[in-house]
Design a protein around this motif. Structure first.
Motif, PDB file in Angstrom:
ATOM      1  N   THR A  60      -9.591   6.189 -13.678  1.00 41.80           N
ATOM      2  CA  THR A  60      -9.010   6.437 -12.363  1.00 41.80           C
ATOM      3  C   THR A  60      -9.850   7.423 -11.562  1.00 41.80           C
ATOM      4  O   THR A  60     -10.113   7.220 -10.370  1.00 41.80           O
ATOM      5  N   THR A  84      -6.057  10.084  -1.910  1.00 44.73           N
ATOM      6  CA  THR A  84      -6.798   9.874  -3.143  1.00 44.73           C
ATOM      7  C   THR A  84      -7.177  11.185  -3.819  1.00 44.73           C
ATOM      8  O   THR A  84      -7.095  11.303  -5.049  1.00 44.73           O
ATOM      9  N   SER A 100     -13.224   5.846 -10.472  1.00 45.48           N
ATOM     10  CA  SER A 100     -12.997   4.884  -9.400  1.00 45.48           C
ATOM     11  C   SER A 100     -12.731   5.598  -8.077  1.00 45.48           C
ATOM     12  O   SER A 100     -13.237   5.200  -7.023  1.00 45.48           O
ATOM     13  N   SER A 101     -11.945   6.652  -8.148  1.00 41.48           N
ATOM     14  CA  SER A 101     -11.613   7.396  -6.938  1.00 41.48           C
ATOM     15  C   SER A 101     -12.838   8.074  -6.341  1.00 41.48           C
ATOM     16  O   SER A 101     -13.039   8.058  -5.124  1.00 41.48           O
ATOM     17  N   ASN A 149      -6.613  -0.656  -0.727  1.00 43.89           N
ATOM     18  CA  ASN A 149      -7.124   0.593  -1.297  1.00 43.89           C
ATOM     19  C   ASN A 149      -8.618   0.445  -1.564  1.00 43.89           C
ATOM     20  O   ASN A 149      -9.054  -0.493  -2.221  1.00 43.89           O
ATOM     21  N   THR A 187      -5.721  11.984  -7.460  1.00 42.29           N
ATOM     22  CA  THR A 187      -6.693  12.105  -8.540  1.00 42.29           C
ATOM     23  C   THR A 187      -6.590  13.449  -9.234  1.00 42.29           C
ATOM     24  O   THR A 187      -6.726  13.546 -10.463  1.00 42.29           O
ATOM     25  N   SER A 211     -10.786   1.819  -3.554  1.00 41.36           N
ATOM     26  CA  SER A 211     -11.304   1.734  -4.919  1.00 41.36           C
ATOM     27  C   SER A 211     -11.146   0.334  -5.499  1.00 41.36           C
ATOM     28  O   SER A 211     -11.963  -0.086  -6.333  1.00 41.36           O
ATOM     29  N   CYS A 256     -11.738  17.074  -6.903  1.00 38.86           N
ATOM     30  CA  CYS A 256     -10.644  16.570  -7.741  1.00 38.86           C
ATOM     31  C   CYS A 256     -10.282  17.573  -8.832  1.00 38.86           C
ATOM     32  O   CYS A 256      -9.104  17.755  -9.156  1.00 38.86           O
ATOM     33  N   SER A 260      -8.419   0.967 -13.303  1.00 35.96           N
ATOM     34  CA  SER A 260      -8.438   1.932 -12.195  1.00 35.96           C
ATOM     35  C   SER A 260      -7.089   2.594 -11.958  1.00 35.96           C
ATOM     36  O   SER A 260      -7.011   3.775 -11.628  1.00 35.96           O
TER      37      SER A 260
END
Length: 611
Positions: A353, A140, A356-357, A261, A144, A263, A397, A65
């Motif tokens: 990453t 985040t 997960s975000s 966090n 991201t 995630s 994102c 992650s």
């Protein structure tokens, strides 16, 4: 051509095949999980994997992650330019894993929460929860976007891959398996991507060792180049990397990433028992050690190859984040498919990453904003909202990546964003978990005070970058380059993949060389301490010591900290005070959409290890 400077080869057909195969493989895992779990289309299944995950896949997902494309590309460049001081983060990872597993996991797992920020409402108030969630979403989404953009930019300039095509493809793939497969798809895809990342590192190290005559020769070259003598015990807080900044500041920064966090918490809460949840963090520690060690060895290999002809000073690359892709195309191009494997490794980090975000952003948005507005949503409606939010945050994102392309100097700011925002949040959680006198007023004032202070120092550091007086790049030679048209004064004071601006303001305020030069690793401890100190003072002034009784389940228990090897049963019947505190919509209440009547009966019968 290795080590001599000049142009390198570009991608072959087989490289594209390997890279495309990795992307299709990740999407395929999401589709498989969607088909496999089509009969269990519930919110708990989508966001928490049905709370039936085991330690090893969760551990690999935890590692993947935050091992983003920035890490894959930037950590070797860190070793190449500054030496092995970054290896001290191995101590930080160990401290972080112990604190997260022994303090935070028992509390969050007992409460059975989905969103980390549910705790803030239970302990403080709805307002504190909304502020905390908003901070997390902003942090985040920004980070991201940078994670998508930074490796895409580097790989575009080195391999010729179309920048925006890769950006959009990355986002679409993540949207597909996050939307269709939920957390199970994210975790199992992370496992696949973790293997690809490690394979990419190993391919560089093995080929470099063959070219240089073995690992021993690489080690010897780095010793002569001063790369192995970069440890410093200087207590100066202005020093970018030292033993104290990394072990003290870095440990707290990583605690803020893993302990609170969303995630990460969402992953170990998805484990079927608390033992699995704790074990996932300790197995994750091994994954972090392995990843950082391989990344550092890649950097040392790169120095051994380019010790006499630095590509950066020789203008073969434009910035430090292009060094490793340049090396890959230099030494692996004659083996079709291996450069594609490295690109797959970098993008595996990015995909893990981003996915997960997205999943975490969906969880906190649904829990903290959608549910309170529409508490009577059916499971079908909730499932459609979950999938719709996945698409929305995936597009957001990608949009943040587009913004990043127009704001080059913001890249380094994004790498410090966890310290600036997570530090105050960590202070708020610790204050609530350990201090009975902390109240909502103190928590909110402390949180905002810590945030203002960390944003002040963090933004100031971007506007007035620290001068290279405390941490200088180690010497790099161009004596062996084929071309002598070089620039010997390039600035390389970057953290991981981002370089400092090539120019600094001519007029620097008095704070520029002191306050604004604080090590980025101290942003988190600063925010945490300010939040706790101001929060406790305001709580005492506003009657925190006289507030109504707070359920003991909301605090860390002594058994969590000092009891080893004992087993204690925790049942639903012991949570009466908590249910009374938060009403019928309690996390354990019958109206909670995540727990059916069967779930509640099972919880009453479960023996959960709390210490």
């Amino acid at each position: 051509m290795a080590g001599g400077g000049g142009a390198v080869a570009t991608f072959s057909v087989w490289d594209y095949v390997v890279f495309a195969g990795m992307i299709l493989g990740a999407a395929g895992i999401g589709l498989f999980q969607a088909i496999r779990g089509r009969k269990e289309n519930s919110t708990a299944e989508f966001l928490l994997g049905g709370r039936q995950m085991t330690a090893v896949p969760v551990a690999m997902s935890l590692t993947a992650s935050f091992m983003s494309g920035i890490t894959v590309i930037g950590t070797p460049a860190e070793a190449y330019i500054y030496g092995t001081s970054f290896w001290l983060f191995a101590f930080s990872y160990a401290i972080m894993s112990t604190i997260s597993a022994e303090i935070f996991v028992p509390l969050f797992y007992r409460l059975g929460i989905t969103s980390t920020y549910e705790y803030l409402e239970l302990r403080f108030s709805k307002v504190v929860r909304v502020v905390g969630t908003t901070m997390y979403i902003v942090q985040t989404a920004l980070y991201t976007g940078m994670v998508i953009y930074a490796p895409a930019l580097a790989l575009n300039q080195i391999t010729g891959l179309d920048l925006w095509g890769v950006l959009v493809a990355t986002g679409i793939v993540c949207i597909i398996y996050c939307t269709l497969g939920g957390l199970k798809a994210v975790i199992w895809t992370d496992v696949f991507q973790m293997v690809i990342m490690l394979a990419g590192f190993l391919s560089v190290i093995i080929r470099g060792s063959v070219l240089q005559g073995g690992i021993g020769k690489i080690w010897e070259d780095n010793q002569k180049g001063g790369r192995l003598d970069s440890f410093s015990f200087d207590p100066d807080p202005l020093r970018r990397h030292s033993f104290w900044t990394i072990v003290v500041g870095g440990s707290l920064m990583w605690v803020s990433m893993y302990a609170i966090n969303q995630s990460q918490v969402q992953r170990y809460i998805s484990c079927k028992t608390m033992t699995h949840a704790k074990m996932s963090l300790y197995v994750n520690l091994l994954g972090l050690w392995t990843t950082v060690s391989l990344a550092m060895l890649c950097g040392l290999t790169m120095y051994s190859i380019y010790k006499d002809c630095d590509p950066l000073n020789n203008k073969d690359v434009a910035s430090s984040d292009q060094l490793l892709p340049y090396l890959v195309m230099d030494i692996l191009a004659e083996y079709p498919g291996l450069p594609g494997l490295f690109v797959a490794a970098a993008y595996s980090g990015t995909l893990s990453t981003v996915s997960s975000s997205i999943n975490a952003l969906v969880a906190v948005t649904v829990e903290d904003f959608v549910r309170p507005l529409w508490p009577n949503l059916s499971q079908k409606q909730a499932s459609w909202i979950n999938m719709g939010m996945s698409v929305f945050f995936g597009a957001l994102c990608i949009s943040m990546a587009a913004i990043a392309s127009m704001m080059g100097s913001i890249l380094q700011a994004a790498l410090s964003i966890f310290g600036m925002i997570s530090g105050p949040l960590l202070g708020l959680f610790l204050m609530g978990m350990f201090f009975h006198c902390a109240n909502s007023t103190g928590g909110l004032v402390g949180l905002l005070s810590g945030l203002v202070l960390t944003l002040w120092v963090g933004i100031g550091a971007q506007v007035y970058p620290p001068l290279l007086t405390k941490t200088r790049p180690l010497p790099l030679s161009v004596a062996g380059c084929d071309s002598q048209d070089i620039n010997l004064t390039t600035t390389l004071a970057a953290w991981t993949s981002a370089a400092l601006p090539t120019s600094v303001p001519s007029v620097r305020p008095a704070l520029a060389d002191s306050w604004y030069s604080l090590s980025y690793l101290y942003f988190c401890p600063l925010g945490m301490l300010v939040t706790m100190v101001i929060g406790l003072i305001v709580s005492a002034i506003s009657g925190g010591c006289k507030q109504e009784k707070i359920p003991p389940e909301l605090f860390v228990r002594k058994e969590d900290l000092i009891c080893f090897g004992c087993r204690k049963k925790h049942t639903m019947n012991s949570d009466t005070d908590l249910i009374e505190k938060v009403g019928p919509d309690s996390l354990y209440g019958m109206d909670n959409p995540y727990f059916t009547e069967t779930d509640l009966k099972q919880k009453k019968d479960d023996n959960i290890t709390v210490c």
